[in-house]
Design a protein around this motif. Sequence first.
Motif, PDB file in Angstrom:
ATOM      1  N   ALA A   1       0.844  -1.203   0.000  1.00 48.81           N
ATOM      2  CA  ALA A   1       0.000   0.000   0.000  1.00 48.81           C
ATOM      3  C   ALA A   1       0.877   1.250   0.000  1.00 48.81           C
ATOM      4  CB  ALA A   1      -0.913   0.000   1.216  1.00 48.81           C
ATOM      5  N   TRP A   2       0.483   2.254  -0.796  1.00 49.73           N
ATOM      6  CA  TRP A   2       1.303   3.466  -0.946  1.00 49.73           C
ATOM      7  C   TRP A   2       0.660   4.705  -0.345  1.00 49.73           C
ATOM      8  CZ3 TRP A   2      -1.098   0.625  -4.660  1.00 49.73           C
ATOM      9  CH2 TRP A   2      -2.168   1.239  -5.337  1.00 49.73           C
ATOM     10  N   ASN A   3      -0.632   4.608  -0.005  1.00 47.22           N
ATOM     11  CA  ASN A   3      -1.296   5.725   0.665  1.00 47.22           C
ATOM     12  C   ASN A   3      -2.524   5.193   1.389  1.00 47.22           C
ATOM     13  OD1 ASN A   3      -3.223   5.287  -1.330  1.00 47.22           O
ATOM     14  ND2 ASN A   3      -2.610   7.069  -2.546  1.00 47.22           N
ATOM     15  N   VAL A   4      -3.246   6.083   2.061  1.00 50.24           N
ATOM     16  CA  VAL A   4      -4.379   5.643   2.870  1.00 50.24           C
ATOM     17  C   VAL A   4      -5.479   5.038   2.022  1.00 50.24           C
ATOM     18  CG1 VAL A   4      -5.473   7.931   2.868  1.00 50.24           C
ATOM     19  CG2 VAL A   4      -5.957   6.329   4.714  1.00 50.24           C
ATOM     20  N   GLU A   5      -5.688   5.551   0.813  1.00 49.98           N
ATOM     21  CA  GLU A   5      -6.761   5.027  -0.047  1.00 49.98           C
ATOM     22  C   GLU A   5      -6.475   3.592  -0.480  1.00 49.98           C
ATOM     23  OE1 GLU A   5      -6.991   9.344   0.084  1.00 49.98           O
ATOM     24  OE2 GLU A   5      -5.334   8.015  -0.519  1.00 49.98           O
ATOM     25  N   SER A   6      -5.236   3.318  -0.871  1.00 47.23           N
ATOM     26  CA  SER A   6      -4.906   1.955  -1.300  1.00 47.23           C
ATOM     27  C   SER A   6      -4.995   0.979  -0.133  1.00 47.23           C
ATOM     28  CB  SER A   6      -3.506   1.919  -1.913  1.00 47.23           C
ATOM     29  OG  SER A   6      -2.522   2.303  -0.974  1.00 47.23           O
ATOM     30  N   LEU A   7      -4.566   1.407   1.047  1.00 44.79           N
ATOM     31  CA  LEU A   7      -4.648   0.522   2.210  1.00 44.79           C
ATOM     32  C   LEU A   7      -6.103   0.271   2.599  1.00 44.79           C
ATOM     33  CD1 LEU A   7      -3.105  -1.115   4.266  1.00 44.79           C
ATOM     34  CD2 LEU A   7      -2.914   0.929   5.709  1.00 44.79           C
ATOM     35  N   LEU A   8      -6.953   1.282   2.463  1.00 47.64           N
ATOM     36  CA  LEU A   8      -8.381   1.086   2.727  1.00 47.64           C
ATOM     37  C   LEU A   8      -8.969   0.016   1.808  1.00 47.64           C
ATOM     38  CD1 LEU A   8      -9.614   4.773   3.203  1.00 47.64           C
ATOM     39  CD2 LEU A   8      -9.720   2.951   4.916  1.00 47.64           C
ATOM     40  N   LEU A   9      -8.610   0.050   0.527  1.00 44.31           N
ATOM     41  CA  LEU A   9      -9.121  -0.934  -0.424  1.00 44.31           C
ATOM     42  C   LEU A   9      -8.640  -2.336  -0.071  1.00 44.31           C
ATOM     43  CD1 LEU A   9     -10.490  -1.789  -3.076  1.00 44.31           C
ATOM     44  CD2 LEU A   9      -8.359  -1.172  -4.260  1.00 44.31           C
ATOM     45  N   PHE A  10      -7.339  -2.490   0.169  1.00 46.63           N
ATOM     46  CA  PHE A  10      -6.790  -3.817   0.448  1.00 46.63           C
ATOM     47  C   PHE A  10      -7.306  -4.375   1.774  1.00 46.63           C
ATOM     48  CE2 PHE A  10      -2.907  -2.227  -2.098  1.00 46.63           C
ATOM     49  CZ  PHE A  10      -3.522  -2.579  -3.294  1.00 46.63           C
ATOM     50  N   ARG A  11      -7.476  -3.524   2.771  1.00 43.43           N
ATOM     51  CA  ARG A  11      -7.997  -3.988   4.053  1.00 43.43           C
ATOM     52  C   ARG A  11      -9.458  -4.415   3.938  1.00 43.43           C
ATOM     53  NH1 ARG A  11      -5.867  -5.734   8.597  1.00 43.43           N
ATOM     54  NH2 ARG A  11      -7.443  -4.688   9.847  1.00 43.43           N
ATOM     55  N   THR A  12     -10.212  -3.749   3.087  1.00 46.34           N
ATOM     56  CA  THR A  12     -11.604  -4.150   2.879  1.00 46.34           C
ATOM     57  C   THR A  12     -11.667  -5.547   2.256  1.00 46.34           C
ATOM     58  OG1 THR A  12     -12.262  -1.848   2.533  1.00 46.34           O
ATOM     59  CG2 THR A  12     -13.786  -3.542   1.786  1.00 46.34           C
ATOM     60  N   LEU A  13     -10.865  -5.757   1.210  1.00 45.35           N
ATOM     61  CA  LEU A  13     -10.849  -7.062   0.551  1.00 45.35           C
ATOM     62  C   LEU A  13     -10.306  -8.150   1.475  1.00 45.35           C
ATOM     63  CD1 LEU A  13      -9.564  -5.969  -2.981  1.00 45.35           C
ATOM     64  CD2 LEU A  13     -11.918  -6.500  -2.299  1.00 45.35           C
ATOM     65  N   GLN A  14      -9.285  -7.815   2.243  1.00 47.21           N
ATOM     66  CA  GLN A  14      -8.755  -8.773   3.206  1.00 47.21           C
ATOM     67  C   GLN A  14      -9.817  -9.139   4.241  1.00 47.21           C
ATOM     68  OE1 GLN A  14      -5.848  -7.341   6.078  1.00 47.21           O
ATOM     69  NE2 GLN A  14      -4.649  -9.219   5.888  1.00 47.21           N
ATOM     70  N   GLY A  15     -10.582  -8.143   4.653  1.00 44.24           N
ATOM     71  CA  GLY A  15     -11.617  -8.386   5.648  1.00 44.24           C
ATOM     72  C   GLY A  15     -12.661  -9.374   5.188  1.00 44.24           C
ATOM     73  N   ILE A  16     -12.931  -9.439   3.892  1.00 44.25           N
ATOM     74  CA  ILE A  16     -13.923 -10.398   3.381  1.00 44.25           C
ATOM     75  C   ILE A  16     -13.497 -11.822   3.713  1.00 44.25           C
ATOM     76  CG2 ILE A  16     -14.954 -11.333   1.271  1.00 44.25           C
ATOM     77  CD1 ILE A  16     -14.905  -8.503   0.119  1.00 44.25           C
TER      78      ILE A  16
END
Length: 466
Positions: A124-139
């Motif tokens: 992840a390179w910024n807060v937006e990318s980390l938000l996306l990856f954490r959402t998918l990981q959470g699934i």
Amino acid sequence: MSEHTVPLSPPSPLSEPAGATTDIAGRMERLPTSRWQVKARVLIGTATFFDAFDALAIAQVLPVLVPLWGLSTGQTGLLISIGYLGQLLGALLFSAIAERRGRVVAMVLCILTFASMSVACMFAWNVESLLLFRTLQGIGLGGQVPIAAVYISEITKAHGRGRFVLLYELVFSVGVVAAGVVGYYVVPHLGWQYMFLAGAAPLLMVYTLRTWLPESPRWLSSVGRHEEADAAMSHIEDKVAKATGAPLPPPPPAVPAGRAADGSSWRELFRPPYLRRTLVVWCIWFGSYLVYYGISTWLPTLYRTTFDLPLGTSLKYGLISNCVGFFGAALCALTIDMLGRKTWFAIALGGSALCLVLLALSGVDTPSDVLVFGSGAYFFAAAAAIGVYLYTPELYPTRIRAIGVGTATAWLRLASMAGPLLIGGLIAHGLPAIFVVFAVVAGAVAIVTVLFGVETKERVLEEVSP
């Protein structure tokens, strides 16, 4: 017969054919606990360990990311909560897959999802990318633990089920502690990215899990696949007999049968006798995890930002609370078959409420106040949080067990999102008010459980939930 094969004792005559519900339940009840069940518990527990590790990794990296990326309080709360939104979606999605495709298939898909997204979080390179990856990981994270709890419950007999299942669930608390230990040593020295790299380790165990674990015989029987249920049960019996070195005893004379899966759906959760159970267990999930995740995810950041403690000290204090929570979960696992489910929930939720009230009355003026009373609240909340994973599968029949547990854990996710957001939103008004709100919720749920909960200890699953 080979010299390594231990003969199975013939099952008692039953009114249903091999692989039918009564047959499977009776054969499961006769199994002694052996190395096979322990190995199954360890294998699934490894995945559950990393589920907890990945879920709490964000708490360890935020003290670094907040100043590095210049995150606001709202962004910090969102980064914590967004993973739980994914977990909510995953709990609903994968519970449906578990009912249609089987428990083992659903678990494998969950592990592939959350472990691969842990790798993505590393880049992840910024807060937006980390938000996306954490959402998918959470699934993936949201589906694995409840389905694993369902599977373990379905291969366990009534006697001693609480201790057996919760000693497995205890690995979740170990994962929480491990996240604190790894974060304490890795984040300051190697960098925050390596927390997510460690969380990708379950990718190495997917093949073993898929090939070694048989599908749940109870689930196979509930969907009418009686021959496959008989084969899976025979496989388990053979492994247990070899492990114990003795013939298996005959099944008990009378084991209740569950109703067939035809016509069952999530709507049954809201019909008698399951409506009251559903509402009560939803309250337990929400109240327990509002406190559990609200404390565990925010404490390191509170120590760092509110009390201006060094990074190492903040992570160490958070680790102490995690260790205290582990002991609370362990005590629950070792005694819940003696005290009963309802009694433990009343003690755990009531004790958590009391500690939170004491913390609020202290004025939350020093980090030592937060460490002592916050850890006390976490001790009790961890006990309730682990116990509900045992209790919920016991409340529903096999035909809707995964849906029932998955839907209930959705309230865990709502609480997990609400807790950090609540703290982030109210922190400007003072910490005591936040802890009072948490205390009121925990106390109210304790009362609801005592008044309306169903006791399930030492009862066969098909008897509790026909």
